[in-house]
Motif scaffolding. Structure first.
Motif, PDB file in Angstrom:
ATOM      1  N   SER A 191       0.876  -1.208  -0.148  1.00 42.77           N
ATOM      2  CA  SER A 191      -0.058   0.060  -0.200  1.00 42.77           C
ATOM      3  C   SER A 191       0.799   1.192   0.026  1.00 42.77           C
ATOM      4  CB  SER A 191      -0.897  -0.034   1.147  1.00 42.77           C
ATOM      5  OG  SER A 191      -1.711   1.207   1.438  1.00 42.77           O
ATOM      6  N   GLU A 192       1.836   1.346   0.919  1.00 46.30           N
ATOM      7  CA  GLU A 192       2.821   2.486   0.879  1.00 46.30           C
ATOM      8  C   GLU A 192       3.697   2.676  -0.371  1.00 46.30           C
ATOM      9  OE1 GLU A 192       5.235   1.496   4.337  1.00 46.30           O
ATOM     10  OE2 GLU A 192       3.625   2.237   5.602  1.00 46.30           O
ATOM     11  N   TYR A 193       3.930   1.538  -0.976  1.00 41.48           N
ATOM     12  CA  TYR A 193       4.489   1.758  -2.397  1.00 41.48           C
ATOM     13  C   TYR A 193       3.892   2.485  -3.509  1.00 41.48           C
ATOM     14  CZ  TYR A 193       8.729  -0.989  -0.889  1.00 41.48           C
ATOM     15  OH  TYR A 193      10.154  -1.359  -0.151  1.00 41.48           O
ATOM     16  N   VAL A 194       2.478   1.792  -3.512  1.00 34.22           N
ATOM     17  CA  VAL A 194       1.450   2.478  -4.528  1.00 34.22           C
ATOM     18  C   VAL A 194       1.104   3.739  -3.969  1.00 34.22           C
ATOM     19  CG1 VAL A 194      -0.876   2.104  -5.283  1.00 34.22           C
ATOM     20  CG2 VAL A 194       0.477   0.105  -4.811  1.00 34.22           C
ATOM     21  N   ARG A 195       1.043   4.104  -2.963  1.00 34.71           N
ATOM     22  CA  ARG A 195       0.442   5.459  -2.633  1.00 34.71           C
ATOM     23  C   ARG A 195       1.485   6.504  -2.709  1.00 34.71           C
ATOM     24  NH1 ARG A 195      -1.338   6.318   2.324  1.00 34.71           N
ATOM     25  NH2 ARG A 195      -0.425   4.269   3.187  1.00 34.71           N
ATOM     26  N   ALA A 196       2.558   6.062  -2.501  1.00 37.05           N
ATOM     27  CA  ALA A 196       3.687   6.903  -2.574  1.00 37.05           C
ATOM     28  C   ALA A 196       3.893   7.414  -3.882  1.00 37.05           C
ATOM     29  CB  ALA A 196       5.057   6.185  -2.098  1.00 37.05           C
ATOM     30  N   ASN A 197       3.604   6.616  -5.001  1.00 33.77           N
ATOM     31  CA  ASN A 197       3.740   7.325  -6.286  1.00 33.77           C
ATOM     32  C   ASN A 197       2.604   8.121  -6.794  1.00 33.77           C
ATOM     33  OD1 ASN A 197       6.224   5.922  -6.644  1.00 33.77           O
ATOM     34  ND2 ASN A 197       5.304   4.081  -7.093  1.00 33.77           N
ATOM     35  N   VAL A 198       1.719   8.410  -5.976  1.00 28.88           N
ATOM     36  CA  VAL A 198       0.655   9.325  -6.445  1.00 28.88           C
ATOM     37  C   VAL A 198       0.724  10.720  -6.556  1.00 28.88           C
ATOM     38  CG1 VAL A 198      -1.967   9.780  -5.661  1.00 28.88           C
ATOM     39  CG2 VAL A 198      -1.200   7.469  -5.646  1.00 28.88           C
ATOM     40  N   LYS A 199       0.534  11.192  -7.365  1.00 21.47           N
ATOM     41  CA  LYS A 199       0.847  12.829  -7.877  1.00 21.47           C
ATOM     42  C   LYS A 199      -0.492  13.573  -7.231  1.00 21.47           C
ATOM     43  CE  LYS A 199       4.506  12.065 -11.273  1.00 21.47           C
ATOM     44  NZ  LYS A 199       4.622  12.615 -12.963  1.00 21.47           N
ATOM     45  N   HIS A 200      -0.117  14.230  -6.377  1.00 25.02           N
ATOM     46  CA  HIS A 200      -1.068  15.214  -5.890  1.00 25.02           C
ATOM     47  C   HIS A 200      -1.594  16.682  -6.372  1.00 25.02           C
ATOM     48  CE1 HIS A 200      -1.820  12.109  -2.701  1.00 25.02           C
ATOM     49  NE2 HIS A 200      -0.531  12.418  -2.197  1.00 25.02           N
ATOM     50  N   ASP A 201      -2.621  16.978  -6.693  1.00 26.16           N
ATOM     51  CA  ASP A 201      -2.754  18.087  -7.677  1.00 26.16           C
ATOM     52  C   ASP A 201      -2.948  19.272  -6.304  1.00 26.16           C
ATOM     53  OD1 ASP A 201      -5.555  17.952  -6.388  1.00 26.16           O
ATOM     54  OD2 ASP A 201      -6.119  17.102  -8.419  1.00 26.16           O
ATOM     55  N   GLN A 202      -3.354  20.507  -6.610  1.00 21.59           N
ATOM     56  CA  GLN A 202      -3.241  21.636  -5.898  1.00 21.59           C
ATOM     57  C   GLN A 202      -4.442  21.314  -4.749  1.00 21.59           C
ATOM     58  OE1 GLN A 202      -3.267  25.150  -8.072  1.00 21.59           O
ATOM     59  NE2 GLN A 202      -1.077  24.926  -8.731  1.00 21.59           N
ATOM     60  N   LYS A 203      -5.605  20.653  -5.288  1.00 21.78           N
ATOM     61  CA  LYS A 203      -6.524  20.484  -4.388  1.00 21.78           C
ATOM     62  C   LYS A 203      -6.311  19.760  -3.176  1.00 21.78           C
ATOM     63  CE  LYS A 203     -11.464  18.852  -4.650  1.00 21.78           C
ATOM     64  NZ  LYS A 203     -12.423  18.171  -5.332  1.00 21.78           N
ATOM     65  N   GLN A 204      -6.446  20.162  -2.094  1.00 26.02           N
ATOM     66  CA  GLN A 204      -6.044  19.531  -0.810  1.00 26.02           C
ATOM     67  C   GLN A 204      -6.960  18.155  -0.628  1.00 26.02           C
ATOM     68  OE1 GLN A 204      -3.700  20.636   1.513  1.00 26.02           O
ATOM     69  NE2 GLN A 204      -4.140  18.583   2.422  1.00 26.02           N
ATOM     70  N   ARG A 205      -5.770  17.322  -0.365  1.00 28.78           N
ATOM     71  CA  ARG A 205      -6.536  15.954  -0.081  1.00 28.78           C
ATOM     72  C   ARG A 205      -6.887  15.898   1.211  1.00 28.78           C
ATOM     73  NH1 ARG A 205      -4.009  11.054   1.422  1.00 28.78           N
ATOM     74  NH2 ARG A 205      -1.967  12.181   1.170  1.00 28.78           N
ATOM     75  N   VAL A 206      -8.027  14.932   1.554  1.00 20.69           N
ATOM     76  CA  VAL A 206      -8.418  14.819   2.577  1.00 20.69           C
ATOM     77  C   VAL A 206      -7.492  13.782   3.614  1.00 20.69           C
ATOM     78  CG1 VAL A 206     -10.356  13.776   4.126  1.00 20.69           C
ATOM     79  CG2 VAL A 206     -10.765  15.223   2.162  1.00 20.69           C
ATOM     80  N   LYS A 207      -7.056  14.097   4.590  1.00 20.26           N
ATOM     81  CA  LYS A 207      -6.374  13.323   5.484  1.00 20.26           C
ATOM     82  C   LYS A 207      -6.987  12.697   6.480  1.00 20.26           C
ATOM     83  CE  LYS A 207      -2.188  15.932   4.096  1.00 20.26           C
ATOM     84  NZ  LYS A 207      -1.069  16.655   5.103  1.00 20.26           N
ATOM     85  N   LEU A 208      -7.031  11.262   6.837  1.00 23.37           N
ATOM     86  CA  LEU A 208      -7.772  10.610   7.810  1.00 23.37           C
ATOM     87  C   LEU A 208      -6.596   9.809   8.684  1.00 23.37           C
ATOM     88  CD1 LEU A 208     -10.463   9.301   5.393  1.00 23.37           C
ATOM     89  CD2 LEU A 208     -10.644  11.130   7.069  1.00 23.37           C
ATOM     90  N   LYS A 209      -7.185   9.742  10.015  1.00 26.08           N
ATOM     91  CA  LYS A 209      -6.494   8.676  10.692  1.00 26.08           C
ATOM     92  C   LYS A 209      -7.237   7.285  10.596  1.00 26.08           C
ATOM     93  CE  LYS A 209      -5.522  12.017  14.316  1.00 26.08           C
ATOM     94  NZ  LYS A 209      -5.771  12.169  15.604  1.00 26.08           N
ATOM     95  N   LYS A 210      -6.182   6.443  10.915  1.00 27.44           N
ATOM     96  CA  LYS A 210      -6.508   4.752  10.607  1.00 27.44           C
ATOM     97  C   LYS A 210      -7.824   4.520  11.489  1.00 27.44           C
ATOM     98  CE  LYS A 210      -4.752   0.134  11.043  1.00 27.44           C
ATOM     99  NZ  LYS A 210      -3.679  -0.788  11.617  1.00 27.44           N
ATOM    100  N   GLY A 211      -8.783   3.778  11.103  1.00 25.37           N
ATOM    101  CA  GLY A 211     -10.089   3.448  11.808  1.00 25.37           C
ATOM    102  C   GLY A 211     -11.011   4.363  12.106  1.00 25.37           C
ATOM    103  N   ILE A 212     -10.699   5.842  11.517  1.00 22.24           N
ATOM    104  CA  ILE A 212     -11.604   6.882  11.956  1.00 22.24           C
ATOM    105  C   ILE A 212     -13.003   6.533  11.788  1.00 22.24           C
ATOM    106  CG2 ILE A 212     -11.342   8.167   9.982  1.00 22.24           C
ATOM    107  CD1 ILE A 212     -11.182  10.691  11.842  1.00 22.24           C
ATOM    108  N   ASP A 213     -13.794   7.210  12.474  1.00 22.24           N
ATOM    109  CA  ASP A 213     -15.421   6.779  12.386  1.00 22.24           C
ATOM    110  C   ASP A 213     -15.904   8.040  11.692  1.00 22.24           C
ATOM    111  OD1 ASP A 213     -18.373   6.885  12.768  1.00 22.24           O
ATOM    112  OD2 ASP A 213     -18.084   6.277  14.801  1.00 22.24           O
ATOM    113  N   LEU A 214     -16.429   7.678  10.473  1.00 23.52           N
ATOM    114  CA  LEU A 214     -16.938   8.886   9.577  1.00 23.52           C
ATOM    115  C   LEU A 214     -18.064   8.556   9.124  1.00 23.52           C
ATOM    116  CD1 LEU A 214     -13.564   9.274   7.484  1.00 23.52           C
ATOM    117  CD2 LEU A 214     -14.239  10.760   9.119  1.00 23.52           C
ATOM    118  N   ILE A 215     -19.077   7.796   9.946  1.00 18.98           N
ATOM    119  CA  ILE A 215     -20.420   7.446   9.545  1.00 18.98           C
ATOM    120  C   ILE A 215     -21.196   8.700   9.107  1.00 18.98           C
ATOM    121  CG2 ILE A 215     -22.240   6.346  10.331  1.00 18.98           C
ATOM    122  CD1 ILE A 215     -20.629   4.545  12.310  1.00 18.98           C
TER     123      ILE A 215
END
Length: 277
Positions: free
Chosen positions: A170-194
């Motif tokens: 997962s870390e290898y795959v996601r490390a190669n993702v290029k992010h645009d200027q739009k802020q990406r949502v950052k979440l904590k593991k297991g967070i409750d977003l119901i």
């Protein structure tokens, strides 16, 4: 190294070659997903003598939505046809209890295989491909054990061993993702977003492991290359969302969500029929 088609088939349910094990071995409680309570070891009242479901085409309308989002990852046919050599529990009462106990352990092993096969096909994880292949071979050997040995397995320890490789992938795959200027949502593991509103949000390359996304509004959101292992997508609205390239997303998770013809899925997954009704 790559995964053969037959390997992928082995981690997908084949109900034609199973003795209805999920309909007997697993318990459930009356809820929005099940119409009544059932204890483990008790056959569902809809299970027919040929081990087929009597309401298969109308599970959702009949109050058994939970059945439509369950996946044994091929453990059912493995236990039925390999572990017990085609002996069914109805005609062989002496193996009935043991078979029902072996099934959920085998389900966990096959689930791990399913994720490992995907990891092996990820070119971003080529640096640990040998380790992934070794984990596959080790896990496959465990699925070939006799019933008594399967029940003695330290499944938690083995899952930790496999999970380490899945996290690395997962870390290898996601490390190669290029992010645009739009802020990406950052979440904590297991967070409750119901029930949260994430319409149009940028989750590209996000770690959604174990996230509770039940009934979330994810319409038109960017979920490319996000890690979905263990994420709960029940009733999440993913209409128009882009999930291409996502990591460890299963058909079960897709089936539990609500999407439409605009939802973009990885090529290995299918649009559920209830999305189109």
């Amino acid at each position: 190294m790559s995964v053969e088609i037959e390997d992928l088939k082995s981690v997908k349910a084949d109900c034609e070659n199973c003795f209805g094990l999920c309909c007997v071995a697993l318990p459930y409680l009356k809820s929005a997903d099940f119409a009544y309570d059932k204890d483990s070891g008790i056959p569902c009242e809809n299970l027919q003598t040929d081990y087929r479901c009597g309401i298969h085409r109308n599970l959702r309308k009949s109050g058994f939505r939970g059945c439509t989002v369950y996946e044994c990852f091929g453990a059912g046919q493995k236990v039925s046809q390999f572990t017990y050599s085609g002996r069914d529990w109805r005609k062989n009462k002496e193996i009935e209890k043991e078979m029902f106990e072996v099934f959920p352990v085998m389900q966990q092993l096959h689930e791990m295989l399913r994720y490992l096969y995907e990891a092996l096909n990820r070119k971003e994880a080529s640096g640990i491909q040998t380790n992934i292949q070794q984990a596959i071979e080790k896990t496959e050997r465990l699925t070939h054990l006799n019933p008594q040995s399967i029940l003695k397995l330290d499944i938690i320890q083995h899952r930790e061993y496999v999970n380490h490789l899945l996290i690395q992938t997962s870390e290898y795959v996601r490390a190669n993702v290029k992010h645009d200027q739009k802020q990406r949502v950052k979440l904590k593991k297991g967070i409750d977003l119901i029930g949260s509103n994430f319409k149009g949000a940028n989750f590209k390359g996000a770690n959604l492991r174990g996230a509770f996304l039940i009934a979330c509004d994810l319409r038109n959101s960017d979920l490319r290359f996000a890690d979905f292992i263990g994420a709960d997508l029940r009733d999440a609205n993913i209409c128009g969302a882009n999930l291409t390239g996502s990591i460890f997303l299963t058909q079960v998770q897709v089936n539990s969500a609500n999407g439409d013809h605009r939802t973009k899925l990885p090529p290995s997954l299918e649009i559920p029929s209830h999305w189109l009704n």
